[in-house]
Design a protein around this motif. Structure first.
Motif, PDB file in Angstrom:
ATOM      1  N   GLU A  91       1.931  21.880 123.834  1.00 27.93           N
ATOM      2  CA  GLU A  91       2.666  21.575 122.616  1.00 27.93           C
ATOM      3  C   GLU A  91       2.293  22.474 121.447  1.00 27.93           C
ATOM      4  OE1 GLU A  91       5.110  19.367 122.274  1.00 27.93           O
ATOM      5  OE2 GLU A  91       4.971  18.787 124.379  1.00 27.93           O
ATOM      6  N   ASN A  92       1.033  22.857 121.368  1.00 28.55           N
ATOM      7  CA  ASN A  92       0.557  23.510 120.145  1.00 28.55           C
ATOM      8  C   ASN A  92      -0.218  24.801 120.382  1.00 28.55           C
ATOM      9  OD1 ASN A  92       1.267  20.776 118.980  1.00 28.55           O
ATOM     10  ND2 ASN A  92       0.451  21.782 117.149  1.00 28.55           N
ATOM     11  N   LEU A 140      10.448  13.640 113.650  1.00 32.56           N
ATOM     12  CA  LEU A 140      11.348  14.780 113.766  1.00 32.56           C
ATOM     13  C   LEU A 140      10.614  16.047 113.328  1.00 32.56           C
ATOM     14  CD1 LEU A 140      14.350  15.491 114.423  1.00 32.56           C
ATOM     15  CD2 LEU A 140      14.789  15.303 111.965  1.00 32.56           C
ATOM     16  N   GLU A 141      10.390  16.939 114.286  1.00 30.89           N
ATOM     17  CA  GLU A 141       9.722  18.204 113.955  1.00 30.89           C
ATOM     18  C   GLU A 141      10.667  19.082 113.139  1.00 30.89           C
ATOM     19  OE1 GLU A 141       8.808  22.521 115.691  1.00 30.89           O
ATOM     20  OE2 GLU A 141       9.267  20.950 117.154  1.00 30.89           O
ATOM     21  N   TYR A 142      10.165  19.674 112.062  1.00 30.33           N
ATOM     22  CA  TYR A 142      11.041  20.541 111.276  1.00 30.33           C
ATOM     23  C   TYR A 142      10.428  21.906 110.959  1.00 30.33           C
ATOM     24  CZ  TYR A 142       8.398  19.117 107.035  1.00 30.33           C
ATOM     25  OH  TYR A 142       7.425  18.883 106.093  1.00 30.33           O
ATOM     26  N   TRP A 143       9.136  22.102 111.199  1.00 31.44           N
ATOM     27  CA  TRP A 143       8.541  23.412 110.858  1.00 31.44           C
ATOM     28  C   TRP A 143       7.379  23.682 111.795  1.00 31.44           C
ATOM     29  CZ3 TRP A 143       7.767  24.716 104.947  1.00 31.44           C
ATOM     30  CH2 TRP A 143       7.720  26.102 104.776  1.00 31.44           C
ATOM     31  N   ASN A 144       7.327  24.892 112.301  1.00 29.10           N
ATOM     32  CA  ASN A 144       6.239  25.300 113.199  1.00 29.10           C
ATOM     33  C   ASN A 144       5.521  26.494 112.592  1.00 29.10           C
ATOM     34  OD1 ASN A 144       4.540  25.557 115.389  1.00 29.10           O
ATOM     35  ND2 ASN A 144       6.027  26.618 116.671  1.00 29.10           N
ATOM     36  N   LEU A 145       4.210  26.368 112.425  1.00 26.11           N
ATOM     37  CA  LEU A 145       3.385  27.456 111.898  1.00 26.11           C
ATOM     38  C   LEU A 145       2.550  28.009 113.043  1.00 26.11           C
ATOM     39  CD1 LEU A 145       2.007  25.635 108.688  1.00 26.11           C
ATOM     40  CD2 LEU A 145       4.243  26.719 109.011  1.00 26.11           C
ATOM     41  N   VAL A 146       2.774  29.268 113.391  1.00 26.02           N
ATOM     42  CA  VAL A 146       2.026  29.901 114.487  1.00 26.02           C
ATOM     43  C   VAL A 146       0.956  30.805 113.891  1.00 26.02           C
ATOM     44  CG1 VAL A 146       2.150  31.415 116.495  1.00 26.02           C
ATOM     45  CG2 VAL A 146       4.021  29.826 116.018  1.00 26.02           C
ATOM     46  N   PHE A 147      -0.282  30.554 114.318  1.00 28.59           N
ATOM     47  CA  PHE A 147      -1.413  31.355 113.839  1.00 28.59           C
ATOM     48  C   PHE A 147      -1.763  32.381 114.920  1.00 28.59           C
ATOM     49  CE2 PHE A 147      -2.313  26.875 112.252  1.00 28.59           C
ATOM     50  CZ  PHE A 147      -1.629  27.061 111.061  1.00 28.59           C
ATOM     51  N   MET A 148      -1.189  33.553 114.808  1.00 29.71           N
ATOM     52  CA  MET A 148      -1.364  34.575 115.829  1.00 29.71           C
ATOM     53  C   MET A 148      -2.708  35.270 115.612  1.00 29.71           C
ATOM     54  SD  MET A 148       1.854  36.941 116.950  1.00 29.71           S
ATOM     55  CE  MET A 148       3.115  35.865 116.332  1.00 29.71           C
ATOM     56  N   ASP A 181       4.356   5.244 118.419  1.00 30.92           N
ATOM     57  CA  ASP A 181       4.872   6.616 118.509  1.00 30.92           C
ATOM     58  C   ASP A 181       4.018   7.574 117.688  1.00 30.92           C
ATOM     59  OD1 ASP A 181       6.955   5.927 120.158  1.00 30.92           O
ATOM     60  OD2 ASP A 181       8.396   5.663 118.518  1.00 30.92           O
ATOM     61  N   LEU A 182       3.916   8.819 118.186  1.00 31.31           N
ATOM     62  CA  LEU A 182       3.170   9.856 117.488  1.00 31.31           C
ATOM     63  C   LEU A 182       3.945  11.174 117.542  1.00 31.31           C
ATOM     64  CD1 LEU A 182      -0.509   9.271 118.695  1.00 31.31           C
ATOM     65  CD2 LEU A 182       0.379   8.872 116.386  1.00 31.31           C
ATOM     66  N   GLU A 190       7.687  12.139 123.163  1.00 34.30           N
ATOM     67  CA  GLU A 190       9.129  12.024 123.366  1.00 34.30           C
ATOM     68  C   GLU A 190       9.634  10.772 122.661  1.00 34.30           C
ATOM     69  OE1 GLU A 190      11.362  13.985 124.765  1.00 34.30           O
ATOM     70  OE2 GLU A 190       9.851  15.523 125.139  1.00 34.30           O
ATOM     71  N   ASN A 191      10.007  10.934 121.401  1.00 37.52           N
ATOM     72  CA  ASN A 191      10.533   9.804 120.652  1.00 37.52           C
ATOM     73  C   ASN A 191      11.447  10.314 119.551  1.00 37.52           C
ATOM     74  OD1 ASN A 191       8.913  10.031 117.978  1.00 37.52           O
ATOM     75  ND2 ASN A 191       7.295  10.093 119.542  1.00 37.52           N
TER      76      ASN A 191
END
Length: 897
Positions: free
Chosen positions: A161-162, A201-209, A191-192, A196-197
């Motif tokens: 997931e992350n 609602l996921e709205y932003w993903n921050l990727v630390f490359m 729920d967390l 799957e719920n």
């Protein structure tokens, strides 16, 4: 807050914080990135910066990127959240800021610009992974704590997931995602985020490359810190619109609702009344957005690569439109609405409107024929099964009907049930295999064999076939596996000999597998003892392996049997000549037009070559002649053609061209012509040994393929010689007809043309007398009665548009006012069209402007006018008959509503 405002607020926020705003790149990845068929992420166009291959224009960038993903295509419509096409907002840092600043920006924008409540925002962080040797991302946890996020709202999630990675090797790193808690009314207390719920609602993903991952032996990998830490974030614009507009789904937001309403208008159904209607309207809404953007970026429907993806999207939409009972032409109606909604933000939609509408209309019409063909194939299979006393058909056949021919699985299932037959096997499992391949295709190039070859399962437990076709055209080898070719057409229908259809895997194979534009080899397989013989008519990819598609002509093939595999030399050599000529053509075009010329698609077969390339205008006769002369000069030089195995880095240093749609490893095959001063390309195809083997190169045509993409078709060798001889014969025949020597024919033809112009001018000067050349009585005799209306669609021989209008008036007076008329004529290489519709028929839905627009689209033109009278023109006289028939069908369809 409207979607356009959300986009602007996001980009403006980061501009104010030192980020350079860059425009969205095309949905077609640029030439430097052959890693995917279509742009699949906001960072996709920026990969050269993340990989340090190029310097970014600024260490901080922000963009709103058009994105297309096929991973969940089968879920679109089933849920209210899956999409294929969407916009991805992003902010990026290249060795500048890292986790602390990225989390602070996200927190500030979420709360102070978008107004989200602090207590409703939850975040996930990487929980660590033993295989990677990493613990929890404590740095990210601390960043969120310092911003005031309560520890109970910071959830640790696993690698799946992350942790972000583009593939098994390369830059990667942990990520942190922001979720909106919509309340227990959408789920439960337990729920967390990350589960799957529907509550979170996921709205932003921050990727630390921050790592570089490299594969080691035994399936393990190692992580080493990158020289500089990078930030890649992605916020789904459409999902944020649903949040800020307080809508249950994106389909109710301001970008989507007008398309839902169009579907309601065209179908008479209402969104929210039943699942089947909702599903169909959602699919139409998403897919028509996708196809409008894809075609505006130059993608055209085909059976290969991104064209196949587009065709699949189109056909899913068409299928749903038919299920809702929409009248023909609905795809264009949807495209018009998409342009109304998004044309201001994406001007290419309006600029390429005519091209988009042409492809959508053509595909909608063609799919109708596909359904007819699929019905015929299915009926034949039903009859064969009944005659054999069977009670079911294989699942592979049902899937092949869909995967190869686009025939809907639901329709096949229903028709089989009506015939009292069941399906033997799991179609869903075959579909899931396809979805897995789609996910893989999102991260790999799609330049292999056509997707039809993917519907035949896998060959697990066997060693992949070794390709020996670079070294030999004959190979003594062993049959590894034989299976029935369930998806093959009936014997002889595809031009191959009649006989039992089989899929055959051999240990070593000289047969080239289609790729890079070059078609697959054909040939034969013969048993060592001479008891069996099979014609090889295609080669298909199955996962990382390949199988031969054969027609058994004598005996039968068995596993373990020694055989002689022989490529058809004449076909192979003709194909090789065309492939090498394609390389020379690209080099000549770059020399003649400039370095902006890049390959945008190709076909290389024994009959001809087709080369699509980026260029904004038609070549002048002088430019085209210069290109052809340059290629023939290089052929005459008898330069050697050498395939060289080298590293990708060295090939790039030497200036080798990377081909459109290909993906390359660290070691590559480079084809060099001469000393490499004019042609070096990365290529896995087969080639002649020297340019002189090509013989002669002759251009057949130079046309437009799509926006800013030109197409050249050409022939070489014996085909080119035959063409030149044909031209000589025609010239001599024309000379004999004109009583002129061959060399005097141009002058004689010019004299005739001048005389014709003189006569036409004389005819025009007589005003409406030009209309007298049309037989009004004969036209009146072609009138048809359609639903109580009089309909006439016909071609007439008149000199200009004015005369055509006169004929329409006279015909209308002859056949009566209650009529719909479409007339067309050609003159001086142009098409003239006129439509006249009685007011009573306008009330029934027949509009002259719409009718003439349909016809004009076929002949490559446009026009318009009132509902009762409209005119148009076009550039393709040869398609006048098709245009008239299309107009007739449009009138009949309108009257049938």
């Amino acid at each position: 807050m409207k979607t356009d405002e959300i986009r602007e607020r996001y980009l403006g926020f980061f501009e104010a914080r030192g980020h350079l705003r860059i425009p969205s790149a095309s949905l077609v990845p640029s030439a430097h990135d052959p890693s995917a068929l279509l742009t699949v992420a906001g960072m996709h166009p920026l990969k050269p910066y993340f990989l340090a291959e190029e310097a970014p224009p600024s260490p901080r960038l922000t963009s709103c990127q058009k994105v297309f993903r096929t991973v969940d295509i089968d879920n679109v419509g089933n849920t209210a959240r899956h999409l294929t096409f969407f916009e991805m907002l992003g902010n990026f840092s290249f060795g500048d800021y890292f986790k602390r600043e990225a989390t602070a920006f996200a927190w500030e924008l979420s709360r102070e610009v978008f107004g989200l409540a602090e207590q409703d925002i939850w975040v996930t962080v990487f929980a660590g992974d033993e295989a990677l040797g990493l613990g929890p991302d404590e740095e990210a946890i601390q960043c969120w704590l310092d911003l005031g996020v309560a520890r109970e709202r910071i959830v640790e999630c696993p690698r799946s997931e992350n942790f972000w990675q583009a593939g098994p090797s390369g830059p990667c790193g942990p990520c942190s995602e922001l979720y909106l808690d919509r309340g227990v009314g959408y789920g439960s207390e337990s729920d967390l985020p990350g589960g799957e719920n529907e509550r979170f609602l996921e709205y932003w993903n921050l990727v630390f490359m921050q790592y570089d991952q490299q594969q080691q032996g035994g399936g393990t990998s190692t992580l080493t810190p990158l020289p500089g830490n990078n930030i890649d974030t992605g916020l789904g614009l459409n999902r944020m619109a649903a949040i800020l507009q307080d809508k249950q789904s994106v389909f109710e937001t301001d970008q989507f609702q007008p398309l839902i309403e169009l579907g309601e208008e065209l179908s008479g159904r209402r969104y929210g009344t039943d699942f089947d209607t909702d599903r169909a309207l959602r699919i139409l809404t998403d897919h028509t957005r996708a196809m409008t953007f894809l075609t505006a970026d130059g993608v055209v429907p085909s059976n290969e690569d991104r064209g196949y993806v587009l065709r699949r999207v189109m056909r899913r939409a068409i299928q749903q439109g038919l299920a809702l009972g929409l009248a023909p032409g609905f795809l264009v109606r949807y495209a018009e609405r998409v342009r109304e909604i998004m044309g201001a933000s994406y001007p290419e939609l309006t600029e390429q409107a005519s091209s988009t509408d042409m492809w959508l209309s053509s595909e909608e019409e063609q799919f109708g024929r596909t359904l007819e063909q699929g019905m015929a194939t299915l009926q034949t299979r039903i009859e064969e099964t009944r005659e054999a006393g069977g009670a079911s058909v294989p699942a592979a056949f049902v899937f092949a009907q869909y995967d190869t021919h686009g025939f809907p699985i639901e329709m096949t299932t229903e028709l089989l049930a009506e015939a009292g037959l069941s399906i033997d096997g799991d179609v869903d499992a075959l579909m899931e295999e396809q979805r897995a391949r789609s996910r893989a295709a999102s991260a790999t190039a799609g330049a292999g064999a056509r997707p039809a070859g993917e519907g035949f399962g896998s060959l697990e437990g066997t060693t992949p076939t070794e390709f020996t076709g670079y070294e030999t055209e004959e190979q003594r080898t062993t049959v590894v596996a034989v299976m029935d070719d369930e998806a093959a057409p009936e014997g002889g229908q595809d031009g191959s000999p009649a006989g039992a259809r089989r899929l055959v895997k051999i240990a070593e194979s000289p047969f080239y597998l289609a790729g890079g534009g070059q078609i697959s080899d054909v040939g034969t397989i013969e048993c060592a003892d001479g008891d069996c013989r099979a014609h090889v008519w295609d080669v298909l990819r199955v996962g990382q392996d390949r199988v031969l598609r054969v027609v058994v002509q004598e005996g039968e093939l068995h596993e373990g049997e020694p055989v002689l595999a022989r490529v058809d030399h004449r076909t192979r050599h003709a194909t090789e000549a065309n492939h090498t000529a394609t390389h020379l053509l690209q080099a000549a075009l770059r020399k003649q037009l400039g370095a902006h010329v890049r390959q945008a698609g190709s076909y290389v077969g024994p009959d001809k070559l087709r080369f699509d390339f980026s260029h904004g205008s038609a070549l002048t006769p002088e430019e085209l002649r210069g290109v052809e002369d340059t290629v023939n000069d290089w052929i005459a030089q008898n330069d050697p053609v050498r395939p060289i195995t080298t590293t990708l880095e060295e090939a790039k240093r030497l200036g080798a061209m990377a081909l459109f749609g290909e993906k390359y490893g660290d070691v590559v095959r480079m084809v060099e012509v001469g000393d490499g001063n004019y042609s070096r390309e990365l290529c896995g195809g087969t080639h002649v040994r020297s340019t002189a083997e090509i013989g002669v190169f002759r251009v057949l045509s130079e046309t437009s393929s799509s926006a800013n993409v030109r197409r050249i078709e050409a022939v070489t060798g014996p085909e080119a010689v035959a063409l030149l001889r044909s031209h000589d014969r025609l010239l001599n025949e024309i000379g004999a007809e004109l009583r002129s020597r061959a060399e005097d024919v141009p002058g004689a033809v010019q004299a005739l043309a001048q005389e014709r112009k003189r006569l036409e001018k004389q005819l025009k000067s007589s005003g409406s007398n030009g209309a007298r050349g049309a037989d009004i009585d004969a036209l009146a005799g072609q009138v048809q009665d359609v639903g109580g209306a009089r309909v006439l669609a016909a071609a007439v021989d008149v000199p200009d548009a004015k005369a055509l209008l006169d004929v329409a008036d006279r015909v209308k007076g002859r056949i009566g006012e209650d009529a719909a008329i479409l007339l067309g004529s050609t003159a001086e290489g142009r098409v003239h069209l006129v439509a006249s519709v009685a007011p009573a028929l306008v009330e029934r839905g027949v509009k002259a402007g719409a009718v003439v627009k349909v016809a004009a689209g076929v002949v490559g033109g446009g026009g318009g006018g009132r509902d009762t009278m409209a005119q148009a023109g076009g550039r393709d006289p040869e398609k006048l008959g098709e245009a008239i028939e299309a107009a007739r069908e449009a009138i009949e369809a309108a009257l049938a509503r």
